[in-house]
Design a protein around this motif. Structure first.
Motif, PDB file in Angstrom:
ATOM      1  N   ASN C  75     -43.845  69.766  15.649  1.00  0.00           N
ATOM      2  CA  ASN C  75     -45.080  69.048  15.321  1.00  0.00           C
ATOM      3  C   ASN C  75     -44.866  67.570  14.990  1.00  0.00           C
ATOM      4  O   ASN C  75     -45.754  66.753  15.189  1.00  0.00           O
ATOM      5  CB  ASN C  75     -45.840  69.744  14.174  1.00  0.00           C
ATOM      6  N   TYR C  76     -43.686  67.209  14.537  1.00  0.00           N
ATOM      7  CA  TYR C  76     -43.427  65.832  14.101  1.00  0.00           C
ATOM      8  C   TYR C  76     -42.783  64.993  15.208  1.00  0.00           C
ATOM      9  O   TYR C  76     -42.314  63.889  14.954  1.00  0.00           O
ATOM     10  CB  TYR C  76     -42.514  65.834  12.859  1.00  0.00           C
ATOM     11  N   GLU C  77     -42.786  65.519  16.414  1.00  0.00           N
ATOM     12  CA  GLU C  77     -42.071  64.852  17.499  1.00  0.00           C
ATOM     13  C   GLU C  77     -43.011  64.223  18.536  1.00  0.00           C
ATOM     14  O   GLU C  77     -44.145  64.667  18.699  1.00  0.00           O
ATOM     15  CB  GLU C  77     -41.113  65.845  18.161  1.00  0.00           C
ATOM     16  N   CYS C  78     -42.487  63.224  19.246  1.00  0.00           N
ATOM     17  CA  CYS C  78     -43.275  62.581  20.298  1.00  0.00           C
ATOM     18  C   CYS C  78     -42.485  62.562  21.596  1.00  0.00           C
ATOM     19  O   CYS C  78     -41.300  62.878  21.628  1.00  0.00           O
ATOM     20  CB  CYS C  78     -43.678  61.167  19.888  1.00  0.00           C
ATOM     21  N   VAL C  79     -43.178  62.181  22.666  1.00  0.00           N
ATOM     22  CA  VAL C  79     -42.575  62.136  23.990  1.00  0.00           C
ATOM     23  C   VAL C  79     -42.612  60.693  24.499  1.00  0.00           C
ATOM     24  O   VAL C  79     -43.607  59.990  24.305  1.00  0.00           O
ATOM     25  CB  VAL C  79     -43.313  63.096  24.947  1.00  0.00           C
ATOM     26  N   ILE C  80     -41.535  60.265  25.103  1.00  0.00           N
ATOM     27  CA  ILE C  80     -41.428  58.920  25.672  1.00  0.00           C
ATOM     28  C   ILE C  80     -41.817  58.973  27.151  1.00  0.00           C
ATOM     29  O   ILE C  80     -41.378  59.868  27.869  1.00  0.00           O
ATOM     30  CB  ILE C  80     -39.983  58.395  25.528  1.00  0.00           C
ATOM     31  N   ALA C  81     -42.630  58.020  27.592  1.00  0.00           N
ATOM     32  CA  ALA C  81     -43.030  57.982  28.999  1.00  0.00           C
ATOM     33  C   ALA C  81     -43.220  56.538  29.445  1.00  0.00           C
ATOM     34  O   ALA C  81     -43.414  55.647  28.609  1.00  0.00           O
ATOM     35  CB  ALA C  81     -44.330  58.754  29.203  1.00  0.00           C
ATOM     36  N   ALA C  82     -43.182  56.322  30.754  1.00  0.00           N
ATOM     37  CA  ALA C  82     -43.529  55.003  31.290  1.00  0.00           C
ATOM     38  C   ALA C  82     -45.015  54.764  31.059  1.00  0.00           C
ATOM     39  O   ALA C  82     -45.808  55.705  31.031  1.00  0.00           O
ATOM     40  CB  ALA C  82     -43.224  54.959  32.782  1.00  0.00           C
TER      41      ALA C  82
END
Lengths: 341, 341, 341, 341
Positions: C75-82
């Protein structure tokens, strides 16, 4: 007017006000990373008999329940609670808002039974469609319960065993824990709670802090990046040391326990007085919440002189009233109550 | 092996396959904005007797329930459902995952009673702490229910009235609606459903579409930007016309109703056969799901020759089995069943 | 009218229709637990060169991205994207709706650079306040990208290395993967993708399935109870075998690759034709999406005879148009296009 | 050690401590429904020049942003913010956790430009695929910004106009508002903020409350059941009057403004001193945050005697330091600083 309304309608212990005044202009480390919070955590871990316990401070109870439950659970998991559990009824759907179902089971004077959890889980794991249901991963109990009742040590142990059997975490909501620990005839100590529960919180607000609840991960480790989860839930105070300082005062000389003892003493007097005056108790509560069965006109008449709570209407002629003592209840108020009844 | 397992274990009507083949290489407008979906929507609105009804197509039932409920509700609102409602039990917490509590009430053969909703809401609005609870804003029912039972027109009207009284939306899950509409002795028509419900869905999957459910906003308007909500829930198909085409076939010549009628006819024969053979029905279901009370060894013996469902164990010696007919059930299978029983 | 609009505006391969017709009345195991889905998973695992790969089928792309990302992340995580990633721009906030931030980085013709991820992560871990930020846990890339461009094997390897360095999962969105694998001069194979990515999906919709995307957990294991998560996201089809059957047809005799090859051949002809006719390509795309820089009046004039996409306006006088070939593009349409241009 | 680290590392104004002490044993109405909170709300509405303004008190800033934004937005909507906005960078993804995308635009010394919002919205509404994107519904700005800079009245008016043009709500994060209102040369008053913003919050924590932020709905009404939303976010304090009392003290005799003025006076002296000593300011900040460009060895040397913040590294040899004054900064500390520099 006499007040027996609840245990959080007054400020805080004078010792806490003094301490806050004393350190008021000290420069602190923010966000709960300060020495006061650290020391308070150590005092609490010590009182829990577990030096490895991890302690965090959060401002309020619903916030604590939401942050802990949603951080411990994975997205596909749910929490089991009694129908009357605080998270089931009075938190505005905060647990569901964080994405998790509260699976309710029957309650017995506010308590959840280990055998009911066992039966539910047994049916669940044997249900061939259980992948189509949220996976139970935690059991939520409150101690004292919403009815002021207490688990016995055996009951806690049984709940703990059934949780281990099915891989569930046991979480105890201790919003009023002090009143439970100091109750007459209870055999449950803080160390027992720390032994049987994966995580629990020691309520500060209802035992005379301005605010603050101490979350303790004892049997289990805190979830990874729990600090980030606290922040993400909006539950991190910039001046986090304020909670730490209050718990420091509470646990350095036993104020937490003394405050609980005082309220229990007052509740015993109150309860005895009600019985002596011919009132019928609705639940046998060993803690600081006393439930009385009143005729509707009695309820109305008493309401003019005393502030107390409406609990429920068991039938058309009667009302259950809740009288609450607290860390701040004055002995003279019990005497004044005797005159009014 | 004989199959009476469920109504979604085979493909689709030959007419649907033919139509899909016929238009296979046509260039379509994507994302459900195509003429087929438009026409299907008009055919459905017409069948509902409400030309202003807004119709949207979504692939599956849980997805439909999640998308509709979470789009109609505000963040602080909850949905009321029977304990046995599909959203309560078998959607893996999809509604809670979208942030909303499912407030369960008692069920009567799968049905919710208007008086129970009234009583619950009356207590709710008179509870002085109701701002500390999620605000009920919708009532969810299924028709047929999970037990194959049906609401009467009067019951629907009563539910609709109590919803209006408290400002609740009435939402009907019609995963198996065709089997309900074509049941013997029902007085509920599609037009009645469109009249009494704010929003409902007409299931396609269980009546012989490859996939697809038609959401109909009849009494209420669709929420603003419902298309964006569909996309946000991952419920928008690139080749959206596929659902539209299937419903076009279903509603242009009454295939939807004929398919339902066929399953009901088969269920009547099945049910009569079971009674004739001395079996005891567990619920009087007028639709395509037949619940039979079997001794455990009967259950086991029949399982070797027939595929049917386990429903529940009412006591230690018996098991409730579910036999389901469908749009595709062959009459000869009923005859073969007679030989086996 | 000539259609070069996109690669998902027509139905499906005749072989798929035939197979669906052939098995139409077979009784299937539902919810994706059927032998067709199992075999399709094995065929895909085999094509990936990893027998332990776990394969799941989901109806659409946004749904797949939402289900995979929110199931892999805590729940505390994010995703990196262009910046130009599909999840960043065109999924209606589906990732954020599931609770996770999409942390965007610079894009280069649609691609993310390993060195940018490295620099971002280096700053992140050295930022003393990083517990006040969502924790990056995944890198999302698409291959081909939204601009039709491709990563090289070296670039994939570098991304994989930087992910390992910081404990990030690498997730590849292969909505158009077939068109990437069959591009001229690419050195990236399906086995490479399975080797470098923790999880990816092989798009079916855009290569000629009616619907369906195959999620492959290759380097990493699938999250626990992923089936429950699929259900919870509304992404489980009752007739799950329909996706399985389509991928079975796609991978049993190489139809997936042939269909990709055909579109690439058509795109090469289309691209050569445009250059021959004096048009300027906006991006050098090796796949099935061709971006052309047109004067605004050219754009308008061509729109009357050809259906193609608006991409963007780089300045006041020009428009970038997108021409797309697909598994179904006919060679004669290229010839007809030559006449029109 | 000299402290210029931040404006929330010390307790509270002595007047606040005195008031809390004075009313400590009064019995209060709980959950923010008390007369102190009511009066504080009226004082604030009065200071805003809008008697109809609705005022609510929440403990902390991130919690306030999360509760307000997710309550005002519908599920399919997003909020626009500068890249450097607090909600974009330092709230652990709290907005995304509540389901909403933060759409970032370029920043200019921390500020968002009305023309950028206009351009973004113009592109958005003209993008034919905009139903596939979250719908922008709010603009978030902070005043002072994270760089200590201020909007002019014209800039606020322009932002307000562009918001009205596109139906967006304007939300202002006033965590440090007092320092902005009392800055030299600003032409923005509290009444202007109340006039141009739909909703904003007046920070208490950073201007010397123990905790507490006052949310003001001025141009717009509060969302329905906002109290339930506060509870649902865990943002409701049992002893809610504590926040009310602090704001009562702050606004009954202008303490809020005096405290801001003091910090600005100190910041001016600090800033002048730094310039006099030859240091280079990195941003021209008119408020209580002073950004100084230091050589890395200067940064290190000063760190041994002064507590101040690391801001960023603009190049390999330099570091930007942040010096902050507050409501509690002592004039003698500026003098001591002169000796150290």
């Amino acid at each position: 007017m006499l007040y027996f309304n609840n245990d959080y309608d007054q400020g805080t212990h004078p010792e806490i006000l003094q301490r806050l005044t004393k350190i008021n202009f000290d420069h602190q480390v923010c966000y709960g990373m300060d020495p006061h919070s650290k020391r308070a955590g150590e005092l609490i871990a010590d009182a829990c008999g577990n030096k490895d316990a991890e302690v965090f401070f959060i401002a309020g109870g619903t916030q604590t329940n939401q942050t802990v439950i949603s951080s411990v659970l994975n997205n596909y998991e749910c929490v089991i609670a009694a129908k009357t559990g605080h998270i089931s009824l009075h938190e505005a759907g905060a647990i569901e808002y964080s994405g998790h179902k509260v699976q309710t089971l029957e309650q017995y004077n506010g308590k959840l039974r280990a055998e009911d959890v066992d039966e539910y889980m047994n049916l669940f794991v044997n249900d061939s469609s259980h992948e189509h249901m949220p996976q139970p991963a935690m059991v939520y109990i409150s101690h004292p319960t919403e009815y002021g009742t207490l688990y016995t040590k055996n009951e806690l142990e049984d709940l703990s065993s059934v949780c281990e059997k099915y891989g569930l975490k046991l979480y105890l909501d201790g919003a009023r824990m002090a009143y439970g620990l100091m109750a007459k005839n209870t055999d449950v100590t803080l160390k027992d709670i720390a032994k049987y529960c994966d995580v629990f919180y020691i309520g500060g607000t209802k035992i005379g802090c301005l605010f603050g609840e101490a979350v303790v991960f004892s049997k289990s480790k805190a979830p990874k990046h729990f600090i980030t989860s606290i922040k993400q839930h909006g539950a991190m105070l910039a001046k986090g040391w304020l909670a730490g300082v209050q718990f420091e005062v509470m646990f350095e000389n036993g104020l937490y326990f003394k405050a609980g003892q005082h309220a229990i003493d007052m509740a015993q007097k109150l309860s005895a007085l009600l019985v002596e005056k011919g009132y019928k108790l609705f639940v046998e509560s060993p803690t600081n919440q006393i439930f009385v069965l009143l005729k509707d006109d009695e309820f109305k008449a008493l309401s003019e002189k005393i502030v107390f709570g409406f609990w429920e209407k068991p039938d058309k002629e009667h009302t259950v009233a809740r009288f609450v003592t607290s860390w701040a209840t004055k002995e003279e108020d019990i005497q004044l109550l005797a005159d009014v009844l």
